[in-house]
Design a protein around this motif. Structure first.
Motif, PDB file in Angstrom:
ATOM      1  N   MET A   1       0.835  -1.174   0.000  1.00 50.84           N
ATOM      2  CA  MET A   1       0.000   0.000   0.000  1.00 50.84           C
ATOM      3  C   MET A   1       0.884   1.243   0.000  1.00 50.84           C
ATOM      4  N   PRO A   2       0.637   2.183  -0.865  1.00 54.02           N
ATOM      5  CA  PRO A   2       1.487   3.364  -0.969  1.00 54.02           C
ATOM      6  C   PRO A   2       1.389   4.305   0.227  1.00 54.02           C
ATOM      7  N   ASN A   3       0.309   4.300   0.966  1.00 60.40           N
ATOM      8  CA  ASN A   3       0.140   5.207   2.099  1.00 60.40           C
ATOM      9  C   ASN A   3       0.493   4.559   3.432  1.00 60.40           C
ATOM     10  N   GLU A   4       1.153   3.411   3.375  1.00 60.67           N
ATOM     11  CA  GLU A   4       1.534   2.721   4.592  1.00 60.67           C
ATOM     12  C   GLU A   4       2.612   3.502   5.323  1.00 60.67           C
ATOM     13  N   ILE A   5       2.474   3.606   6.621  1.00 58.26           N
ATOM     14  CA  ILE A   5       3.468   4.291   7.446  1.00 58.26           C
ATOM     15  C   ILE A   5       4.366   3.227   8.063  1.00 58.26           C
ATOM     16  N   LYS A   6       5.663   3.365   7.846  1.00 60.71           N
ATOM     17  CA  LYS A   6       6.618   2.412   8.386  1.00 60.71           C
ATOM     18  C   LYS A   6       6.936   2.775   9.828  1.00 60.71           C
ATOM     19  N   LYS A   7       6.665   1.857  10.720  1.00 68.19           N
ATOM     20  CA  LYS A   7       6.928   2.047  12.137  1.00 68.19           C
ATOM     21  C   LYS A   7       8.421   1.869  12.408  1.00 68.19           C
ATOM     22  N   PRO A   8       9.044   2.773  13.157  1.00 74.44           N
ATOM     23  CA  PRO A   8      10.471   2.612  13.484  1.00 74.44           C
ATOM     24  C   PRO A   8      10.697   1.334  14.294  1.00 74.44           C
ATOM     25  N   LYS A   9      11.829   0.699  14.061  1.00 76.14           N
ATOM     26  CA  LYS A   9      12.160  -0.508  14.811  1.00 76.14           C
ATOM     27  C   LYS A   9      12.414  -0.146  16.268  1.00 76.14           C
ATOM     28  N   THR A  10      12.067  -1.075  17.132  1.00 80.56           N
ATOM     29  CA  THR A  10      12.293  -0.892  18.562  1.00 80.56           C
ATOM     30  C   THR A  10      13.237  -1.977  19.065  1.00 80.56           C
ATOM     31  N   TYR A  11      13.629  -1.858  20.309  1.00 77.86           N
ATOM     32  CA  TYR A  11      14.501  -2.840  20.954  1.00 77.86           C
ATOM     33  C   TYR A  11      13.931  -4.245  20.785  1.00 77.86           C
ATOM     34  N   ASP A  12      12.638  -4.411  21.051  1.00 77.21           N
ATOM     35  CA  ASP A  12      12.015  -5.732  20.970  1.00 77.21           C
ATOM     36  C   ASP A  12      11.974  -6.283  19.553  1.00 77.21           C
ATOM     37  N   ASP A  13      11.994  -5.425  18.543  1.00 71.38           N
ATOM     38  CA  ASP A  13      12.030  -5.876  17.142  1.00 71.38           C
ATOM     39  C   ASP A  13      13.407  -6.402  16.755  1.00 71.38           C
ATOM     40  N   VAL A  14      14.435  -5.941  17.433  1.00 68.36           N
ATOM     41  CA  VAL A  14      15.814  -6.204  17.021  1.00 68.36           C
ATOM     42  C   VAL A  14      16.516  -7.219  17.914  1.00 68.36           C
ATOM     43  N   VAL A  15      16.442  -7.053  19.212  1.00 69.56           N
ATOM     44  CA  VAL A  15      17.227  -7.862  20.149  1.00 69.56           C
ATOM     45  C   VAL A  15      16.477  -9.149  20.501  1.00 69.56           C
ATOM     46  N   VAL A  16      17.114 -10.282  20.193  1.00 69.90           N
ATOM     47  CA  VAL A  16      16.561 -11.587  20.540  1.00 69.90           C
ATOM     48  C   VAL A  16      17.065 -11.992  21.919  1.00 69.90           C
ATOM     49  N   ASN A  17      18.371 -11.801  22.148  1.00 72.73           N
ATOM     50  CA  ASN A  17      18.988 -12.175  23.416  1.00 72.73           C
ATOM     51  C   ASN A  17      20.144 -11.224  23.695  1.00 72.73           C
ATOM     52  N   GLU A  18      20.014 -10.418  24.730  1.00 74.92           N
ATOM     53  CA  GLU A  18      21.076  -9.481  25.104  1.00 74.92           C
ATOM     54  C   GLU A  18      21.935 -10.099  26.183  1.00 74.92           C
ATOM     55  N   VAL A  19      23.216 -10.285  25.876  1.00 77.72           N
ATOM     56  CA  VAL A  19      24.157 -10.800  26.855  1.00 77.72           C
ATOM     57  C   VAL A  19      24.946  -9.639  27.457  1.00 77.72           C
ATOM     58  N   LEU A  20      25.403  -8.713  26.590  1.00 77.83           N
ATOM     59  CA  LEU A  20      26.155  -7.560  27.056  1.00 77.83           C
ATOM     60  C   LEU A  20      25.861  -6.359  26.168  1.00 77.83           C
ATOM     61  N   ALA A  21      25.424  -5.297  26.774  1.00 84.66           N
ATOM     62  CA  ALA A  21      25.187  -4.033  26.063  1.00 84.66           C
ATOM     63  C   ALA A  21      25.832  -2.922  26.882  1.00 84.66           C
ATOM     64  N   ILE A  22      26.276  -1.881  26.190  1.00 89.24           N
ATOM     65  CA  ILE A  22      26.909  -0.743  26.849  1.00 89.24           C
ATOM     66  C   ILE A  22      26.246   0.543  26.389  1.00 89.24           C
ATOM     67  N   ASN A  23      26.434   1.601  27.143  1.00 85.73           N
ATOM     68  CA  ASN A  23      26.074   2.939  26.683  1.00 85.73           C
ATOM     69  C   ASN A  23      27.348   3.575  26.171  1.00 85.73           C
ATOM     70  N   ALA A  24      27.290   4.090  24.955  1.00 85.44           N
ATOM     71  CA  ALA A  24      28.466   4.706  24.354  1.00 85.44           C
ATOM     72  C   ALA A  24      28.036   5.894  23.510  1.00 85.44           C
ATOM     73  N   LYS A  25      28.993   6.774  23.234  1.00 86.09           N
ATOM     74  CA  LYS A  25      28.733   7.916  22.365  1.00 86.09           C
ATOM     75  C   LYS A  25      28.631   7.414  20.930  1.00 86.09           C
ATOM     76  N   ILE A  26      27.545   7.789  20.252  1.00 84.14           N
ATOM     77  CA  ILE A  26      27.343   7.425  18.856  1.00 84.14           C
ATOM     78  C   ILE A  26      27.570   8.680  18.028  1.00 84.14           C
ATOM     79  N   GLU A  27      28.562   8.623  17.148  1.00 89.27           N
ATOM     80  CA  GLU A  27      28.908   9.765  16.296  1.00 89.27           C
ATOM     81  C   GLU A  27      28.100   9.671  15.001  1.00 89.27           C
ATOM     82  N   THR A  28      27.237  10.661  14.745  1.00 88.19           N
ATOM     83  CA  THR A  28      26.447  10.662  13.517  1.00 88.19           C
ATOM     84  C   THR A  28      25.994  12.073  13.177  1.00 88.19           C
ATOM     85  N   ASN A  29      25.757  12.303  11.904  1.00 89.64           N
ATOM     86  CA  ASN A  29      25.202  13.588  11.476  1.00 89.64           C
ATOM     87  C   ASN A  29      23.835  13.393  10.836  1.00 89.64           C
TER      88      ASN A  29
END
Length: 109
Positions: A1-29
């Motif tokens: 459908m051309p008018n479909e709105i794509k929902k942004p991915k969330t943590y639950d959409d991506v992460v199956v099993n988190e063993v180790l995660a960190i908080n870090a500075k993400i460099e982006t423009n």
């Protein structure tokens, strides 16, 4: 459908099993979506996105540490990065999946 709105991915959409995660500075423009593959060449102090332009050189760099962004961000700031675990990634190149696997990030999807 051309008018479909794509929902942004969330943590639950991506992460199956988190063993180790960190908080870090993400460099982006530009905005980065949850599930963006990241790399660091300074031991995880800060990360940047792996792109089509830098993917081959980044994978070949022995100092590169990989991670997967677990938050969506709009600009450079601190965010969650999964560095050990299992994730769902669509369309990741096989050499990138191999590089992630060598660092103990298992890619599904």
């Amino acid at each position: 459908m051309p008018n479909e709105i794509k929902k942004p991915k969330t943590y639950d959409d991506v992460v199956v099993n988190e063993v180790l995660a960190i908080n870090a500075k993400i460099e982006t423009n530009k905005p980065l979506e949850c599930s963006t593959v990241l790399f660091s060449i300074n031991g995880g102090e800060s990360f940047a996105a792996v792109t089509q332009d830098n993917q081959t050189a980044t994978i070949a760099n022995a100092a590169a540490v990989f991670g997967v962004l677990t938050d969506g961000i709009d600009s450079t700031k601190e965010a969650g990065v999964l560095v050990l675990g299992e994730v769902m990634l669509d369309g990741a190149a096989s050499e990138l999946k191999t590089a992630l696997f060598k660092q103990k990030i298992i890619v599904r999807g």
